[in-house]
Write a protein that holds these residues in place. Structure first.
Motif, PDB file in Angstrom:
ATOM      1  N   VAL A 144       0.855  -1.184   0.000  1.00 54.80           N
ATOM      2  CA  VAL A 144       0.000   0.000   0.000  1.00 54.80           C
ATOM      3  C   VAL A 144       0.893   1.236   0.000  1.00 54.80           C
ATOM      4  CG1 VAL A 144      -1.734   1.318   1.286  1.00 54.80           C
ATOM      5  CG2 VAL A 144      -1.848  -1.186   1.217  1.00 54.80           C
ATOM      6  N   CYS A 145       0.659   2.133  -0.952  1.00 54.26           N
ATOM      7  CA  CYS A 145       1.436   3.364  -1.053  1.00 54.26           C
ATOM      8  C   CYS A 145       0.658   4.526  -0.443  1.00 54.26           C
ATOM      9  CB  CYS A 145       1.788   3.664  -2.504  1.00 54.26           C
ATOM     10  SG  CYS A 145       2.921   2.453  -3.195  1.00 54.26           S
ATOM     11  N   GLY A 146       1.387   5.544   0.010  1.00 58.14           N
ATOM     12  CA  GLY A 146       0.798   6.602   0.828  1.00 58.14           C
ATOM     13  C   GLY A 146       0.180   7.754   0.071  1.00 58.14           C
ATOM     14  N   PHE A 147      -0.620   7.493  -0.948  1.00 53.70           N
ATOM     15  CA  PHE A 147      -1.377   8.556  -1.607  1.00 53.70           C
ATOM     16  C   PHE A 147      -2.612   8.854  -0.755  1.00 53.70           C
ATOM     17  CE2 PHE A 147       0.349   7.414  -6.088  1.00 53.70           C
ATOM     18  CZ  PHE A 147       1.524   8.089  -5.805  1.00 53.70           C
ATOM     19  N   TYR A 148      -2.403   9.666   0.259  1.00 53.52           N
ATOM     20  CA  TYR A 148      -3.418   9.824   1.309  1.00 53.52           C
ATOM     21  C   TYR A 148      -4.612  10.661   0.879  1.00 53.52           C
ATOM     22  CZ  TYR A 148      -1.120  14.356   1.936  1.00 53.52           C
ATOM     23  OH  TYR A 148      -0.587  15.601   1.733  1.00 53.52           O
ATOM     24  N   LYS A 149      -4.441  11.570  -0.083  1.00 54.59           N
ATOM     25  CA  LYS A 149      -5.531  12.497  -0.408  1.00 54.59           C
ATOM     26  C   LYS A 149      -6.764  11.781  -0.958  1.00 54.59           C
ATOM     27  CE  LYS A 149      -3.197  16.932  -0.927  1.00 54.59           C
ATOM     28  NZ  LYS A 149      -2.997  18.129  -1.767  1.00 54.59           N
ATOM     29  N   ARG A 150      -6.557  10.665  -1.628  1.00 58.13           N
ATOM     30  CA  ARG A 150      -7.719   9.955  -2.172  1.00 58.13           C
ATOM     31  C   ARG A 150      -8.571   9.332  -1.063  1.00 58.13           C
ATOM     32  NH1 ARG A 150      -6.525   4.993  -5.864  1.00 58.13           N
ATOM     33  NH2 ARG A 150      -5.238   6.461  -7.059  1.00 58.13           N
ATOM     34  N   PHE A 151      -8.070   9.339   0.182  1.00 60.59           N
ATOM     35  CA  PHE A 151      -8.846   8.819   1.310  1.00 60.59           C
ATOM     36  C   PHE A 151      -9.509   9.934   2.121  1.00 60.59           C
ATOM     37  CE2 PHE A 151      -5.910   5.468   0.248  1.00 60.59           C
ATOM     38  CZ  PHE A 151      -6.655   4.317   0.413  1.00 60.59           C
ATOM     39  N   ASP A 152      -9.337  11.186   1.689  1.00 60.11           N
ATOM     40  CA  ASP A 152      -9.979  12.298   2.382  1.00 60.11           C
ATOM     41  C   ASP A 152     -11.497  12.225   2.179  1.00 60.11           C
ATOM     42  OD1 ASP A 152      -9.883  14.992   3.717  1.00 60.11           O
ATOM     43  OD2 ASP A 152     -10.804  15.552   1.815  1.00 60.11           O
ATOM     44  N   PRO A 153     -12.302  12.305   3.244  1.00 56.91           N
ATOM     45  CA  PRO A 153     -13.755  12.169   3.096  1.00 56.91           C
ATOM     46  C   PRO A 153     -14.363  13.173   2.114  1.00 56.91           C
ATOM     47  CG  PRO A 153     -13.132  12.003   5.406  1.00 56.91           C
ATOM     48  CD  PRO A 153     -11.904  12.395   4.666  1.00 56.91           C
ATOM     49  N   ALA A 154     -13.900  14.423   2.132  1.00 55.67           N
ATOM     50  CA  ALA A 154     -14.451  15.427   1.216  1.00 55.67           C
ATOM     51  C   ALA A 154     -14.130  15.090  -0.235  1.00 55.67           C
ATOM     52  CB  ALA A 154     -13.907  16.807   1.574  1.00 55.67           C
ATOM     53  N   LEU A 155     -12.892  14.670  -0.482  1.00 51.27           N
ATOM     54  CA  LEU A 155     -12.504  14.332  -1.850  1.00 51.27           C
ATOM     55  C   LEU A 155     -13.174  13.030  -2.307  1.00 51.27           C
ATOM     56  CD1 LEU A 155      -8.731  15.336  -1.789  1.00 51.27           C
ATOM     57  CD2 LEU A 155     -10.648  16.593  -2.777  1.00 51.27           C
ATOM     58  N   GLN A 156     -13.427  12.111  -1.396  1.00 56.07           N
ATOM     59  CA  GLN A 156     -14.150  10.899  -1.765  1.00 56.07           C
ATOM     60  C   GLN A 156     -15.596  11.210  -2.146  1.00 56.07           C
ATOM     61  OE1 GLN A 156     -13.608   8.160   1.535  1.00 56.07           O
ATOM     62  NE2 GLN A 156     -11.911   7.149   0.485  1.00 56.07           N
ATOM     63  N   PHE A 157     -16.209  12.132  -1.411  1.00 54.02           N
ATOM     64  CA  PHE A 157     -17.566  12.557  -1.753  1.00 54.02           C
ATOM     65  C   PHE A 157     -17.572  13.222  -3.129  1.00 54.02           C
ATOM     66  CE2 PHE A 157     -20.890  15.795  -1.866  1.00 54.02           C
ATOM     67  CZ  PHE A 157     -22.015  15.045  -1.541  1.00 54.02           C
TER      68      PHE A 157
ATOM     69  N   TYR B 291      -5.573  16.793   7.002  1.00 51.34           N
ATOM     70  CA  TYR B 291      -5.721  15.462   6.405  1.00 51.34           C
ATOM     71  C   TYR B 291      -5.616  14.347   7.448  1.00 51.34           C
ATOM     72  CZ  TYR B 291      -5.542  17.678   1.845  1.00 51.34           C
ATOM     73  OH  TYR B 291      -5.825  18.454   0.739  1.00 51.34           O
ATOM     74  N   ARG B 292      -5.960  14.673   8.684  1.00 52.68           N
ATOM     75  CA  ARG B 292      -5.917  13.643   9.728  1.00 52.68           C
ATOM     76  C   ARG B 292      -6.854  12.481   9.396  1.00 52.68           C
ATOM     77  NH1 ARG B 292      -6.885  16.566  13.838  1.00 52.68           N
ATOM     78  NH2 ARG B 292      -4.770  16.697  14.641  1.00 52.68           N
ATOM     79  N   ASP B 293      -8.076  12.788   8.969  1.00 51.69           N
ATOM     80  CA  ASP B 293      -9.030  11.732   8.628  1.00 51.69           C
ATOM     81  C   ASP B 293      -8.548  10.910   7.449  1.00 51.69           C
ATOM     82  OD1 ASP B 293     -10.675  12.553  10.680  1.00 51.69           O
ATOM     83  OD2 ASP B 293     -11.965  13.779   9.402  1.00 51.69           O
ATOM     84  N   ALA B 294      -7.909  11.575   6.485  1.00 53.74           N
ATOM     85  CA  ALA B 294      -7.412  10.855   5.308  1.00 53.74           C
ATOM     86  C   ALA B 294      -6.323   9.863   5.708  1.00 53.74           C
ATOM     87  CB  ALA B 294      -6.883  11.851   4.278  1.00 53.74           C
ATOM     88  N   HIS B 295      -5.384  10.307   6.548  1.00 51.46           N
ATOM     89  CA  HIS B 295      -4.319   9.400   6.993  1.00 51.46           C
ATOM     90  C   HIS B 295      -4.894   8.259   7.829  1.00 51.46           C
ATOM     91  CE1 HIS B 295      -0.644  11.394   5.633  1.00 51.46           C
ATOM     92  NE2 HIS B 295      -1.258  12.544   5.852  1.00 51.46           N
TER      93      HIS B 295
END
Length: 548
Positions: free
Chosen positions: A323-336, A483-487
């Motif tokens: 798993v690579c650390g592209f964290y922004k794609r896990f941000d709730p706002a960006l996922q929405f 980006y705490r939620d994303a991480h």
């Protein structure tokens, strides 16, 4: 033919901290003598079970680690293990953790009645040690020696209290619970200082490297209940102490890089978190995968395309997740936003996407030296999000402008402010505005313009107040806070991949395309011209320009 059974001396030769000890026993009224050989740990003065798994468990236990550290702190070598009475322990310059002896199989060697009545330890190479205490012979006619050899039942109390940093270095995760049939023997690290619920159960993890770890990942490690951090591998021990609280690390063993195999060989460890610089991470990633561990690479596995591809191929061969650390794609706002743009097609055909990414606080110079600079430390995450929203791997054309406003960045031959423009095959035009000079709070915005409307992700402010032109920031937000939620979600995704519940969402193809686009953006900035990815071939072996 059957495999030859290993002897005690074979184990002592394999593990330098073990040795073979002999005892003379007098059995029966006739005074028949026998020699008993036992396998002992030279640091802990404890007999060992003649089983490889039990030996490894003991050598990785908290008790063994503490005793070895105590000996080293006092400038001593491991004491010679003697079969003597309780008075032996009083001669030691410090007292070690020495619980009651574990029941274990012994090997009886026939001996004549005339055998010498005094036996010391017979060291097996390479474990030769000089005695720290005088040799007290055991009388063959002693009634106590007729049954079993006596050992020193000294309680496990340290003679001198180590410093806070030394005590921090000596902590280790608890050993697994005792196996069935192990009656009367306490677990090796049963006296560990782990707080309740912190390291008791969950997925075992080992953390490699500290310097590049995001603070949000630290927080996820400390707050997540479904895992336990068993090892931290880092040469800079002060970095470990600053990063984690001593209370959290009470059940975690800290190793130097040269001892990384101790963590990789521990069967309790299911996953490895690699936070080393990309130039060093690939070797650790491959070693962890080959050891049967799932890997979370918090940064990039490598700047080298072929090496990064080899890491993913190794994960496929080993059947373990990478798993690579592209964290922004896990941000709730960006996922929405992704669901609206891709799944619901709420905006119709995408015309333009613009992002603003200004980090706060600014990264340190040492961090920027090893993280790859602005294109690989910051731009790569926005490139990943753009490709995800558009469903296109790479643009046709890319052009970058940048400047180093900071003298230190100019010295590194890197930029601290860049603007990247891209045109994708679908016709969508994308602009990335990236800076490391946000002085009040991080600025993280994204706008998607389509044929049927616009969606915007603005800065998240818990106060709900928007400021314009004020001299003092109303609410200061760091990159880790934003980006705490994303991480946290990325870390939980990694834990789910270790349990086999999910496959890594970041594929090899997505990762390789993302770093190739980042390489093209950097190439455009350095050359001062646009890069046409359809016609111009980027160097496929090394895609990162070396920072001198």
């Amino acid at each position: 033919m059957g495999r030859k059974k290993k002897t005690l001396h074979d184990y002592a030769a394999e593990f330098s901290e073990l040795a073979v000890k002999r005892h003379l026993l007098e059995r029966g009224a006739a005074g028949e003598a026998a020699v008993v050989e036992t396998l002992y740990c030279t640091s802990c003065q404890l007999p060992m079970r003649v089983r490889r798994d039990r030996i490894l468990e003991h050598l990785s236990s908290g008790r063994h680690y503490r005793n070895r550290r105590l000996l080293r702190q006092h400038g001593l070598r491991a004491p010679l293990l003697l079969s003597a009475g309780p008075d032996v322990g009083t001669g030691l310059p410090l007292q070690l953790d020495a619980p009651s002896l574990l029941s274990q199989p012994s090997f009886i060697l026939a001996a004549s009645a005339g055998t010498s009545a005094s036996y010391g330890m017979v060291p097996t190479p390479p474990s030769y040690h000089k005695p720290l205490v005088p040799h007290h012979p055991i009388a063959a006619s002693s009634p106590a020696s007729a049954a079993t050899p006596r050992e020193d039942p000294t309680p496990s109390t340290s003679a001198s209290r180590p410093s806070a940093l030394a005590a921090f270095h000596m902590r280790i995760a608890p050993a697994p619970s005792k196996q069935p049939g192990q009656s009367g023997a306490a677990p090796e690290a049963s006296d560990g200082l782990a707080p309740a619920g912190q390291h008791g159960s969950g997925v075992g993890l080992a953390l490699f490297g500290i310097g590049l770890v995001n603070k949000a990942l630290f927080q996820s490690l400390m707050e997540e209940n479904g895992c336990c951090l068993l090892y931290v591998v880092e040469d800079q021990l002060e970095e470990v102490e600053r990063a984690f609280g001593a209370e959290f690390l009470a059940g975690t063993r800290v190793l130097r890089q040269q001892d990384a195999n101790v963590a990789l060989s521990d069967q309790r460890v299911s996953g490895a978190i690699i936070c080393s610089p990309p130039e060093e991470a690939s070797e650790m990633v491959i070693d962890a995968l080959r050891a049967g561990k799932g890997v979370f690479c918090e940064r990039l596995p490598s700047f080298d395309r072929q090496t990064a591809e080899a890491c993913f191929d190794e994960a496929d061969r080993c059947g373990r997740p990478l798993v690579c650390g592209f964290y922004k794609r896990f941000d709730p706002a960006l996922q929405f936003l992704y669901k609206k743009v891709r799944d619901s097609q709420a905006l119709g055909r995408i015309h333009r996407i613009s992002t603003i990414s200004s980090t706060y606080p600014a990264a340190s110079l040492s961090f920027l030296k090893t993280s790859g600079g602005i294109f690989y430390n910051a731009a790569v995450h926005d490139i990943d999000i753009i490709s995800l929203l558009l469903g296109e791997s790479a643009p046709d054309t890319i052009f970058s402008l940048g400047h180093a406003f900071c003298a230190d960045m100019a010295y590194l031959k890197d930029a601290d402010t860049v603007a990247v423009s891209m045109k994708f095959p679908s016709g969508a035009i994308v602009t990335l505005d990236i800076s490391q000079h946000c002085t009040k709070s991080c600025d993280q915005r994204l706008e998607v313009h389509g044929s049927q409307g616009t969606l915007r992700v603005d800065n998240q402010n818990p106060l709900g107040i928007t400021e314009h032109g004020t001299s003092v920031s109303i609410y200061s937000q760091t990159q880790a806070d934003r980006y705490r939620d994303a991480h946290r979600e990325l870390f939980r995704h990694f834990l789910r991949t270790l349990k086999g519940k999910e496959s890594p969402v970041i594929t090899k193809e997505q990762f390789l395309w993302t770093i190739q686009v980042a390489a093209a953006a950097e190439q455009s900035w350095r050359n001062g011209s646009a890069v046409d990815l359809r016609n111009e071939a980027i160097d496929s072996s090394v895609i990162k320009t070396e920072i001198m």
